[in-house]
Design a protein around this motif. Structure first.
Motif, PDB file in Angstrom:
ATOM      1  N   PRO A  68       0.789  -1.231   0.000  1.00 42.74           N
ATOM      2  CA  PRO A  68       0.000   0.000   0.000  1.00 42.74           C
ATOM      3  C   PRO A  68       0.822   1.281   0.000  1.00 42.74           C
ATOM      4  CG  PRO A  68       0.039  -0.957   2.189  1.00 42.74           C
ATOM      5  CD  PRO A  68       0.712  -1.947   1.283  1.00 42.74           C
ATOM      6  N   ARG A  69       0.212   2.315  -0.579  1.00 37.23           N
ATOM      7  CA  ARG A  69       0.764   3.666  -0.534  1.00 37.23           C
ATOM      8  C   ARG A  69      -0.398   4.599  -0.236  1.00 37.23           C
ATOM      9  NH1 ARG A  69       4.672   3.531  -5.951  1.00 37.23           N
ATOM     10  NH2 ARG A  69       5.967   1.813  -5.215  1.00 37.23           N
ATOM     11  N   ALA A  70      -0.128   5.638   0.564  1.00 36.03           N
ATOM     12  CA  ALA A  70      -1.201   6.555   0.961  1.00 36.03           C
ATOM     13  C   ALA A  70      -1.085   7.856   0.181  1.00 36.03           C
ATOM     14  CB  ALA A  70      -1.104   6.840   2.453  1.00 36.03           C
ATOM     15  N   GLU A  71      -2.232   8.407  -0.201  1.00 38.98           N
ATOM     16  CA  GLU A  71      -2.236   9.718  -0.831  1.00 38.98           C
ATOM     17  C   GLU A  71      -3.413  10.531  -0.321  1.00 38.98           C
ATOM     18  OE1 GLU A  71      -1.990   8.343  -4.953  1.00 38.98           O
ATOM     19  OE2 GLU A  71      -4.161   8.474  -5.127  1.00 38.98           O
ATOM     20  N   GLY A  72      -3.178  11.824  -0.090  1.00 38.75           N
ATOM     21  CA  GLY A  72      -4.216  12.721   0.412  1.00 38.75           C
ATOM     22  C   GLY A  72      -5.037  13.279  -0.736  1.00 38.75           C
ATOM     23  N   GLU A  73      -6.353  13.271  -0.557  1.00 42.94           N
ATOM     24  CA  GLU A  73      -7.253  13.686  -1.637  1.00 42.94           C
ATOM     25  C   GLU A  73      -8.462  14.414  -1.057  1.00 42.94           C
ATOM     26  OE1 GLU A  73      -8.374  10.670  -4.379  1.00 42.94           O
ATOM     27  OE2 GLU A  73      -6.391   9.716  -4.354  1.00 42.94           O
ATOM     28  N   ILE A  74      -9.252  14.945  -1.979  1.00 45.37           N
ATOM     29  CA  ILE A  74     -10.557  15.499  -1.633  1.00 45.37           C
ATOM     30  C   ILE A  74     -11.613  14.573  -2.225  1.00 45.37           C
ATOM     31  CG2 ILE A  74     -12.143  17.436  -1.988  1.00 45.37           C
ATOM     32  CD1 ILE A  74      -9.618  19.243  -2.043  1.00 45.37           C
ATOM     33  N   ALA A  75     -12.556  14.122  -1.385  1.00 54.51           N
ATOM     34  CA  ALA A  75     -13.649  13.257  -1.848  1.00 54.51           C
ATOM     35  C   ALA A  75     -14.902  14.100  -2.057  1.00 54.51           C
ATOM     36  CB  ALA A  75     -13.916  12.165  -0.817  1.00 54.51           C
ATOM     37  N   PHE A  76     -15.622  13.810  -3.129  1.00 46.48           N
ATOM     38  CA  PHE A  76     -16.891  14.489  -3.416  1.00 46.48           C
ATOM     39  C   PHE A  76     -18.029  13.505  -3.151  1.00 46.48           C
ATOM     40  CE2 PHE A  76     -15.780  18.289  -6.117  1.00 46.48           C
ATOM     41  CZ  PHE A  76     -14.404  18.165  -6.025  1.00 46.48           C
ATOM     42  N   ILE A  77     -19.067  13.960  -2.493  1.00 52.32           N
ATOM     43  CA  ILE A  77     -20.294  13.164  -2.375  1.00 52.32           C
ATOM     44  C   ILE A  77     -21.353  13.874  -3.231  1.00 52.32           C
ATOM     45  CG2 ILE A  77     -22.047  12.191  -0.835  1.00 52.32           C
ATOM     46  CD1 ILE A  77     -19.318  11.223  -0.018  1.00 52.32           C
ATOM     47  N   LEU A  78     -21.917  13.139  -4.174  1.00 47.67           N
ATOM     48  CA  LEU A  78     -22.866  13.765  -5.105  1.00 47.67           C
ATOM     49  C   LEU A  78     -24.291  13.713  -4.561  1.00 47.67           C
ATOM     50  CD1 LEU A  78     -21.527  12.373  -8.505  1.00 47.67           C
ATOM     51  CD2 LEU A  78     -20.908  14.487  -7.303  1.00 47.67           C
ATOM     52  N   LYS A  79     -25.056  14.753  -4.885  1.00 47.26           N
ATOM     53  CA  LYS A  79     -26.484  14.744  -4.525  1.00 47.26           C
ATOM     54  C   LYS A  79     -27.366  14.725  -5.766  1.00 47.26           C
ATOM     55  CE  LYS A  79     -26.701  19.769  -3.978  1.00 47.26           C
ATOM     56  NZ  LYS A  79     -26.924  20.871  -3.035  1.00 47.26           N
ATOM     57  N   ILE A 110       5.783  16.330   9.530  1.00 46.42           N
ATOM     58  CA  ILE A 110       5.217  16.784   8.263  1.00 46.42           C
ATOM     59  C   ILE A 110       5.963  16.113   7.117  1.00 46.42           C
ATOM     60  CG2 ILE A 110       4.886  18.767   6.731  1.00 46.42           C
ATOM     61  CD1 ILE A 110       4.451  20.414   9.319  1.00 46.42           C
ATOM     62  N   LEU A 111       5.181  15.464   6.258  1.00 45.70           N
ATOM     63  CA  LEU A 111       5.753  14.698   5.150  1.00 45.70           C
ATOM     64  C   LEU A 111       5.708  15.515   3.863  1.00 45.70           C
ATOM     65  CD1 LEU A 111       6.625  11.776   4.188  1.00 45.70           C
ATOM     66  CD2 LEU A 111       4.220  11.449   3.629  1.00 45.70           C
ATOM     67  N   SER A 112       4.575  16.141   3.593  1.00 39.83           N
ATOM     68  CA  SER A 112       4.431  16.874   2.342  1.00 39.83           C
ATOM     69  C   SER A 112       3.317  17.894   2.479  1.00 39.83           C
ATOM     70  CB  SER A 112       4.101  15.911   1.198  1.00 39.83           C
ATOM     71  OG  SER A 112       2.962  15.130   1.517  1.00 39.83           O
ATOM     72  N   GLY A 160      -8.437  12.601  -6.831  1.00 41.44           N
ATOM     73  CA  GLY A 160      -7.026  12.521  -7.243  1.00 41.44           C
ATOM     74  C   GLY A 160      -6.094  13.124  -6.210  1.00 41.44           C
ATOM     75  N   SER A 161      -4.891  12.569  -6.121  1.00 39.79           N
ATOM     76  CA  SER A 161      -3.954  12.957  -5.068  1.00 39.79           C
ATOM     77  C   SER A 161      -3.434  14.383  -5.253  1.00 39.79           C
ATOM     78  CB  SER A 161      -2.782  11.985  -5.051  1.00 39.79           C
ATOM     79  OG  SER A 161      -1.960  12.295  -3.951  1.00 39.79           O
ATOM     80  N   LEU A 162      -3.241  15.080  -4.128  1.00 39.31           N
ATOM     81  CA  LEU A 162      -2.671  16.432  -4.155  1.00 39.31           C
ATOM     82  C   LEU A 162      -1.217  16.438  -3.685  1.00 39.31           C
ATOM     83  CD1 LEU A 162      -5.712  18.427  -2.691  1.00 39.31           C
ATOM     84  CD2 LEU A 162      -5.231  17.799  -5.060  1.00 39.31           C
ATOM     85  N   VAL A 163      -0.709  15.274  -3.299  1.00 39.66           N
ATOM     86  CA  VAL A 163       0.669  15.162  -2.783  1.00 39.66           C
ATOM     87  C   VAL A 163       1.283  13.874  -3.341  1.00 39.66           C
ATOM     88  CG1 VAL A 163       0.288  16.433  -0.615  1.00 39.66           C
ATOM     89  CG2 VAL A 163      -0.249  14.003  -0.725  1.00 39.66           C
ATOM     90  N   PRO A 164       2.610  13.713  -3.253  1.00 35.89           N
ATOM     91  CA  PRO A 164       3.211  12.453  -3.724  1.00 35.89           C
ATOM     92  C   PRO A 164       2.738  11.247  -2.904  1.00 35.89           C
ATOM     93  CG  PRO A 164       4.882  14.157  -3.449  1.00 35.89           C
ATOM     94  CD  PRO A 164       3.619  14.686  -2.828  1.00 35.89           C
ATOM     95  N   LEU A 165       2.694  10.080  -3.537  1.00 36.00           N
ATOM     96  CA  LEU A 165       2.318   8.847  -2.844  1.00 36.00           C
ATOM     97  C   LEU A 165       3.369   8.509  -1.795  1.00 36.00           C
ATOM     98  CD1 LEU A 165       1.550   6.354  -5.763  1.00 36.00           C
ATOM     99  CD2 LEU A 165       0.229   8.311  -4.995  1.00 36.00           C
ATOM    100  N   GLU A 166       2.909   7.890  -0.700  1.00 43.93           N
ATOM    101  CA  GLU A 166       3.844   7.518   0.362  1.00 43.93           C
ATOM    102  C   GLU A 166       3.645   6.045   0.731  1.00 43.93           C
ATOM    103  OE1 GLU A 166       6.323   8.935   1.631  1.00 43.93           O
ATOM    104  OE2 GLU A 166       6.685   7.886   3.510  1.00 43.93           O
TER     105      GLU A 166
END
Lengths: 261, 266
Positions: free
Chosen positions: A103-114, A192-194, A232-238
Motif C-alpha cells: 500500500p501507498r497513501a495519498e491525500g485527496e478530496i472526496a466528493f459526495i454527489l447529490k 510533516i511529510l508533504s 485525485g492525489s494532491l501530494v506524492p504517494l507515500e
C-alpha cells in the motif's frame, strides 16, 4: 485482445486481489494491450467483486498529477470503481496484513454527489451544483502487480490501483471553499511529510470530476447521486507499513487520519 | 573558544563591500568561503550586518527581515539545523503587479511566502509562537525574489549568510488578514508561471507554521543582542521551492484566503 483473454486477465487480477498475491505486469505478457482492453479487464474484475457481494458506491480518478502522468507517459487521468468493502472511517485501524499488498497513501478530496452527472458537456459549475459536500480523504492505493511495475494499461486493468479509502469526519459545502487553492498538509508518524494544494490535481479537483463525468458520458454511464468520487492525489504517494500513522489536513475542509496495523 | 584564523574588521569590511557591489552591479562573484574557508557563522553575520550598515549610511531604510532555509528539506540539503536570516531594504519592495528588471539582477528565483507585519517589538531569547501572534498587526501574501550573488547560485551556509541570505526583491500582494482569521498551516499556495502551475504547497512547509519562523528569527536576533522592531515586515520563508525566472516571465501566486501576488520580469 479477445473476450476470452480479457476475462482471464480480469479473473487473474481479481484472484490476486483476494489472495493478496501479485502478478506479472500484463504489459510484459501482452505487448499489444490497449487502454480500452484494460478498462474491459477492470470491468471483469469488478464483476467478480460484485458477484462476491460487493456493492459499488463510487469511483476514483487517478493519474491526475503531472508527476504521475510523466511517470506513466500519458496525458490523461484514469478511473476505477469504489465498493462498500473499501471504505474506512477516519481514525480507524487498517489491517495491511488482511486487506492490502504493497500500500501507498495519498491525500485527496472526496466528493459526495447529490445529483446525477451525465456527460458529455458537464462543466465545473455543474459539478459544484451536483455536489452535496466535499470531505478530506486518504486513498490507500495498492497494486496487484509485482513491485508496482506498472504502465498505464496495467494500472487501468487493476482498478486504477485502488486499495481502499478513509473518509474524514467533516463535510463541507463546495460553495464555501476554494478547491483550487485549499492547502493540504500530510503528516506521517507526527512529522510533516508533504504539503500541496488543490491545483495539484488537473488544476482543480473540480476539473477531475468534470473529466470523469464527461469521459463516462461517452459510454452512456453517469455519475449517480449518492456516489463518492475520489478526485485525485494532491501530494506524492507515500509507502506505508504496519505501525504507521498518517494524518491529512485540508484548509477549509478538515482532516482525516489512519493507523495501519 | 579562540579562533586562530579569526577575520579582522578590515577583512569583514572588504567582504561586505565586495558582496554589496556584486548586488548593486548585478555581477556574480566567487563564494567568500573560497578565500576565507574558516569563516564562522558569527563572522558571516558580521559581514551581513556590515552590508546593512553601508546601506543605512547611504540613507536606505531597512524595512524588515527575511528568513531562509526554512524547510526541513532545505536544511537537510545544507547540513544545518536552523534557518538563516537576512534584511529587507526599502528599494527591494516592488509593487503588486509590478515589473522587475532582469538587468538589475543576476539569476533570480521566486518563492511564495506568507509575510507578517509586526505591531509590537519582539525580543528573545524565549520568543514563541504565542508572542508572535500577539505582536502581529496582520499577515499578507508576499513573493520573495531571491538572487544569490554567487556563481551558479552555489554556496555554503556562511557564504549565503554573508550574502544577506540571497535577499533582493519582494512583492506584497493580496489581502491583509488578522492572524486569527485563518489557519496558516493549511493555507494553500499555487504558483503559476506564464499560466501554468509550477509549484504548490501549504503554510506548514515553513517550519510547521510560518509564525514559528518569526519566533525563530527573533531568537536568532537575540543572539546578537538585537530585537525585531515594531513595524517590521517579515518574510517567513518559501512555502514552495524557488522557481527560476527570465525576462518575459509572468508570475501569479494564488493563495487560499489571502488573494494573489503577481509580477512580471522584463
Amino acid at each position: 485482445m479477445d473476450k476470452k483473454l480479457i476475462t482471464a486477465c480480469g479473473d487473474e487480477l481479481y484472484e490476486a486481489m483476494v489472495n493478496r498475491k501479485t502478478v506479472a505486469p500484463l504489459t510484459d505478457r501482452y505487448s499489444d494491450i490497449t487502454i480500452d482492453d484494460s478498462y474491459h479487464i477492470s470491468l471483469r474484475m469488478l464483476d467478480r467483486r460484485v458477484e462476491a457481494g460487493a456493492k459499488i458506491i463510487g469511483k476514483k480518478i487517478g493519474v491526475t498529477s503531472k508527476a504521475v502522468m510523466n511517470m506513466l507517459n500519458v496525458h490523461q487521468p484514469d478511473f476505477g470503481y469504489l465498493t462498500d468493502d473499501m471504505v474506512y472511517a477516519s481514525g480507524t485501524e487498517v489491517p495491511i496484513s488482511e486487506q492490502l499488498i504493497q500500500p501507498r497513501a495519498e491525500g485527496e478530496i472526496a466528493f459526495i454527489l447529490k445529483r446525477d452527472l451525465c456527460g458529455p458537456g458537464v462543466t465545473n459549475a455543474d459539478v459544484i451544483r451536483a455536489t452535496e459536500c466535499v470531505l478530506p480523504c486518504f486513498e490507500i492505493v495498492d497494486s496487484r502487480v509485482h513491485d508496482w511495475k506498472i504502465k498505464i494499461q496495467d494500472t487501468v486493468a487493476d482498478n486504477a490501483s485502488c486499495g481502499l479509502f478513509v473518509l474524514g469526519d467533516s463535510a463541507v459545502d463546495p460553495r464555501k471553499v476554494d478547491l483550487t487553492t485549499c492547502g493540504m498538509v500530510v503528516e506521517k508518524n507526527g512529522a510533516i511529510l508533504s504539503t500541496g494544494a488543490g491545483a495539484a490535481a488537473l488544476g482543480s479537483p473540480v476539473n477531475c470530476v468534470a473529466w470523469l463525468a464527461n469521459t463516462l458520458g461517452e459510454f452512456g454511464i453517469s455519475l449517480k447521486a449518492g456516489e463518492v468520487i475520489l478526485s485525485g492525489s494532491l501530494v506524492p504517494l507515500e509507502p506505508v507499513v504496519a505501525g504507521d500513522f498518517m494524518r491529512v489536513d485540508i484548509g477549509g475542509i478538515g482532516s482525516a487520519s489512519v493507523r495501519f496495523v | 573558544m579562540a579562533n586562530p584564523k579569526k577575520m579582522t574588521e578590515q577583512q569583514i569590511a572588504e567582504v561586505a563591500e565586495l558582496l554589496e557591489n556584486a548586488e548593486l552591479n548585478a555581477q556574480d562573484v566567487v563564494k567568500v568561503t573560497d578565500k576565507y574557508p574558516d569563516m564562522s557563522f558569527s563572522e558571516a553575520l558580521d559581514v551581513q550586518w556590515a552590508i546593512r550598515a553601508r546601506k543605512e549610511a547611504r540613507g536606505t531604510r531597512i524595512v524588515g527581515m527575511k528568513m531562509g532555509l526554512t524547510s526541513w528539506a532545505k536544511m537537510a540539503q545544507m547540513g544545518v539545523d536552523k534557518p538563516c536570516y537576512g534584511f529587507l531594504a526599502d528599494y527591494f519592495s516592488v509593487p503588486q503587479g509590478g515589473e522587475i528588471k532582469m538587468e538589475e539582477l543576476i539569476h533570480p528565483k521566486v518563492e511564495a511566502e506568507i509575510a507578517f507585519m509586526m505591531d509590537k517589538e519582539l525580543s528573545g531569547p524565549g520568543c514563541h509562537v504565542g508572542d508572535v501572534l500577539a505582536a502581529t498587526d496582520f499577515i499578507v501574501p508576499a513573493v520573495e525574489i531571491i538572487d544569490s550573488r554567487y556563481e551558479n547560485f552555489k554556496f555554503d551556509l556562511p557564504s549565503v549568510i554573508a550574502d544577506n541570505s540571497s535577499s533582493c526583491r519582494f512583492v506584497i500582494g493580496g489581502r491583509p488578514l488578522p492572524v486569527d482569521s485563518i489557519d496558516m498551516r493549511t493555507t494553500g499556495v499555487v504558483m503559476e508561471k506564464n499560466g501554468a502551475v509550477v509549484e504548490l504547497g501549504a503554510g506548514a512547509a515553513v517550519l510547521g507554521n510560518p509564525a514559528a519562523s518569526v519566533a525563530m528569527l527573533v531568537n536568532m536576533l537575540a543572539e546578537r543582542g538585537e530585537v525585531l522592531p515594531a513595524g517590521s515586515f517579515v518574510m517567513t520563508g518559501g512555502i514552495t521551492a524557488a522557481v527560476a525566472v527570465e525576462a518575459g516571465d509572468s508570475i501569479v501566486v494564488r493563495y487560499q484566503h489571502l488573494g494573489d501576488v503577481t509580477m512580471k520580469f522584463v
